[in-house]
Design a protein around this motif. Structure first.
Motif, PDB file in Angstrom:
ATOM      1  N   PRO A 275      -1.339   8.245  -5.378  1.00  0.00           N
ATOM      2  CA  PRO A 275      -2.216   7.561  -4.427  1.00  0.00           C
ATOM      3  C   PRO A 275      -3.697   7.911  -4.518  1.00  0.00           C
ATOM      4  O   PRO A 275      -4.533   7.167  -4.011  1.00  0.00           O
ATOM      5  CB  PRO A 275      -1.656   7.963  -3.061  1.00  0.00           C
TER       6      PRO A 275
ATOM      7  N   TYR B  33       4.184  10.771   7.804  1.00  0.00           N
ATOM      8  CA  TYR B  33       3.915  11.341   6.490  1.00  0.00           C
ATOM      9  C   TYR B  33       4.470  12.759   6.461  1.00  0.00           C
ATOM     10  O   TYR B  33       4.351  13.511   7.420  1.00  0.00           O
ATOM     11  CB  TYR B  33       2.404  11.352   6.235  1.00  0.00           C
TER      12      TYR B  33
ATOM     13  N   GLN C  95       5.812   9.376  -1.981  1.00  0.00           N
ATOM     14  CA  GLN C  95       4.460   8.913  -2.249  1.00  0.00           C
ATOM     15  C   GLN C  95       4.147   8.928  -3.742  1.00  0.00           C
ATOM     16  O   GLN C  95       2.985   8.853  -4.145  1.00  0.00           O
ATOM     17  CB  GLN C  95       3.440   9.772  -1.499  1.00  0.00           C
TER      18      GLN C  95
ATOM     19  N   GLY D 166      -3.179   2.358  -7.590  1.00  0.00           N
ATOM     20  CA  GLY D 166      -2.997   3.802  -7.704  1.00  0.00           C
ATOM     21  C   GLY D 166      -3.694   4.346  -8.932  1.00  0.00           C
ATOM     22  O   GLY D 166      -4.476   3.645  -9.585  1.00  0.00           O
TER      23      GLY D 166
ATOM     24  N   THR E 295       0.859  -1.185   0.000  1.00  0.00           N
ATOM     25  CA  THR E 295       0.000   0.000   0.000  1.00  0.00           C
ATOM     26  C   THR E 295       0.897   1.237   0.000  1.00  0.00           C
ATOM     27  O   THR E 295       2.121   1.141   0.126  1.00  0.00           O
ATOM     28  CB  THR E 295      -0.907   0.029   1.243  1.00  0.00           C
ATOM     29  N   TRP E 296       0.290   2.381  -0.086  1.00  0.00           N
ATOM     30  CA  TRP E 296       1.045   3.632  -0.119  1.00  0.00           C
ATOM     31  C   TRP E 296       1.788   3.868   1.195  1.00  0.00           C
ATOM     32  O   TRP E 296       2.887   4.414   1.198  1.00  0.00           O
ATOM     33  CB  TRP E 296       0.113   4.788  -0.470  1.00  0.00           C
ATOM     34  N   ASP E 297       1.216   3.432   2.301  1.00  0.00           N
ATOM     35  CA  ASP E 297       1.900   3.577   3.587  1.00  0.00           C
ATOM     36  C   ASP E 297       3.212   2.806   3.617  1.00  0.00           C
ATOM     37  O   ASP E 297       4.156   3.198   4.307  1.00  0.00           O
ATOM     38  CB  ASP E 297       1.004   3.093   4.741  1.00  0.00           C
TER      39      ASP E 297
END
Length: 167
Positions: free
Chosen positions: A101, A42, A116, A82, A31-33
């Motif tokens: 994202p 972040y 990101q 995405g 995932t983006w995290d």
């Protein structure tokens, strides 16, 4: 038990005829995290930003976390969801894009931080009538900071496969 030369050759030819997909690596779904190193928050915009008059875009100024990349993902074979922001597009499709994202990132809003954003090159051009549609992108992910006309990216990916994201 011993195999004859004929049996060994037959086995070699049979294994060569197997589909190459049988030996393909399985992509790790991220995932983006996951792009942010563990324990790093972040990135925050710490100033109003600056105007890039040459490229006619606003460049936000981020804190030091913006360029921190997850070391575990450098060289990883991954699959992630995405949205596509095309960079190189022709009648054959999109060959270079930024994976973002959320819809509208870098186009209607300031870009997210570099850690990101993923700069993607495709092995096969991606044809789509709807660029607002989310996609899955699979390929080899690398740390590679670069600046594009749209945004600064922290990761680069060579895509083996792109498919429509299904819930």
């Amino acid at each position: 038990m011993f195999l004859s030369r004929r049996q060994l050759l037959a086995a070699a030819f049979a294994s060569a005829a197997l589909p190459q997909n049988a030996f393909a690596k399985t992509a790790k779904i991220i995932t983006w995290d996951d792009l942010i190193p563990p324990g790093v928050p972040y990135s925050e915009i710490i100033a109003e930003g600056e105007i890039d008059e040459v490229n006619d875009r606003w460049k936000p100024v981020f804190d030091e976390n913006a360029n921190k990349l997850n070391p575990r993902l450098d060289g990883a074979y991954i699959k992630m969801p995405g949205f596509i922001v095309p960079l190189d597009q022709s009648t054959k499709g999109i060959t270079t894009f930024i994976l973002v994202p959320y819809a509208g990132a870098c186009i209607h809003t300031p870009p997210p931080p570099p850690n990101q954003l993923v700069f993607v090159t495709t092995k096969t051009p991606w044809m789509s009538d709807d660029l607002w549609e989310p996609v899955w992108v699979t390929g080899l992910l690398r740390h590679q900071a670069q600046s594009t006309e749209v945004a600064d990216t922290g990761y680069a990916l060579v895509s083996d496969q792109i498919e429509i994201y299904e819930w």
